[in-house]
Scaffold this active site. Structure first.
Site, PDB file in Angstrom:
ATOM      1  N   GLY A 178       5.866  30.218  23.085  1.00 27.04           N
ATOM      2  CA  GLY A 178       6.334  31.144  22.132  1.00 27.04           C
ATOM      3  C   GLY A 178       5.381  32.506  22.196  1.00 27.04           C
ATOM      4  O   GLY A 178       5.714  33.734  21.998  1.00 27.04           O
ATOM      5  N   HIS A 179       4.119  31.998  21.979  1.00 21.76           N
ATOM      6  CA  HIS A 179       2.920  33.216  21.848  1.00 21.76           C
ATOM      7  C   HIS A 179       2.835  33.814  23.171  1.00 21.76           C
ATOM      8  O   HIS A 179       2.789  34.911  23.360  1.00 21.76           O
ATOM      9  CB  HIS A 179       1.764  32.329  21.706  1.00 21.76           C
ATOM     10  CG  HIS A 179       1.546  31.685  20.433  1.00 21.76           C
ATOM     11  ND1 HIS A 179       1.426  30.264  20.274  1.00 21.76           N
ATOM     12  CD2 HIS A 179       1.445  32.107  18.991  1.00 21.76           C
ATOM     13  CE1 HIS A 179       1.098  29.908  19.017  1.00 21.76           C
ATOM     14  NE2 HIS A 179       1.341  31.273  18.345  1.00 21.76           N
TER      15      HIS A 179
END
Ligand code: PAF
Length: 299
Positions: free
Chosen positions: A47-48
């Site tokens: 996600g990051h």
């Protein structure tokens, strides 16, 4: 999109950050913005990396901050056991299409961010800090907004990217930027799910295999809510609550339909877009998730 070759500069102090930001960028990305920031608390996951990849398309220089901000953790929360792995994070950030030599990773210790100890003057999230996540975690959004504003001042980006998984945080950051005339563009980036539907979160690392299985209940509840959208707000909320119960997720903090702009609950007869947001504990791990639903107004 450029493929990064070479490593970003790692800055641990304000002086190192300033020097890295002053160094001329090759401008190889020839992007719309000179500088983007992605703020994280580390323990990076896909996600990051999707935030960083998105930032890469928007700016010539990407600054990733890695800082577990003590100010946003309440007493009894997981500050001391929050996963920390700077070496692993740096390895992930230098993967293909991510950070390169023009970019900067700012990974300060708390005394670099708060040299005078806990700040006396802080940002208040106002009413936004008192509902949903704010009601359960008093002071959390004041701590988030205080560090976000400080990191914006320290990194001086043109654009700042935040994940839509923390939907209330994104609303609070947008509101701070608007209310305090902070000169930065805020971009929300879609959340990323694992194959089993669980939204990626650094806190997923706390889940046992059985809890991980149960955690799927959150995304199942969101899907159930989406499917019930034709029936109006009541139908969506009921479907989501039933799906959580069916998955064995019983320690639920909230299931709510809120306005995407101010995170206030939508009226029963709401028609149009809303965010279906929920928070629950699976074992001792608190998870949040959300999705967008479009309601027809048949409450
Ligand atoms: O979303 C997070 O990881 C944190 O709340 C943030 C924005 C990095 C501030 O500490």
């Amino acid at each position: 999109m450029t493929t990064a070759v070479g490593t970003p500069t790692l800055a641990r102090t304000r002086a190192e950050l300033d020097a890295a930001l002053r160094a001329p960028s090759t401008g190889a990305a020839q992007a719309r913005h000179a500088r983007a920031v992605v703020m994280t608390m580390g323990a990076l996951h896909a996600g990051h990396l999707s935030l960083v990849r998105h930032a890469r398309t928007l700016a010539d220089r990407v600054v990733v901050t890695i800082f577990v901000n003590p100010l946003q953790f309440g007493a009894g929360e997981d500050l001391s056991r929050y996963p920390r792995d700077l070496e692993g994070d740096l390895a992930l950030l230098t993967g293909p299409g991510l950070l390169g030599p023009d970019d900067v990773v700012f990974a300060p210790e708390p005394d670099v961010v708060y040299p005078g100890g806990d700040p006396v003057v802080r940002v208040s999230a106002g009413a936004l800090g008192e509902s949903f996540e704010g009601a359960i975690r008093p002071g959390h959004f004041d701590g988030v907004l205080t560090v976000v504003l400080k990191l914006l001042h320290l990194t001086r980006p043109d654009v700042a990217l935040f994940g839509r998984k923390d939907a209330q945080q994104l609303v609070a950051v947008r509101r701070m930027v608007r209310d305090l005339d902070v000169p930065v563009e805020v971009v929300g980036v879609p959340l990323v799910r694992d194959d089993d539907g669980v939204a990626l979160s650094s806190r997923n690392a706390y889940l046992s295999p059985d809890e991980r299985h149960r955690a799927r209940g959150l995304s199942q509840a969101l899907r159930a809510g989406e499917q019930a959208a034709g029936g109006g707000t009541g139908a969506v909320l009921t479907a989501a609550r039933e799906a959580l119960a069916a998955a064995g997720v019983t320690d639920v903090d909230y299931v709510a339909l809120v306005d995407p702009d101010d995170f206030a609950p939508v009226p029963d007869d709401h028609a149009g877009e809303a965010v279906l947001a929920l928070a629950a504990r699976v074992g001792t791990t608190r998870l949040i998730d959300n999705t967008s639903v479009t309601l027809g107004g048949e409450a």
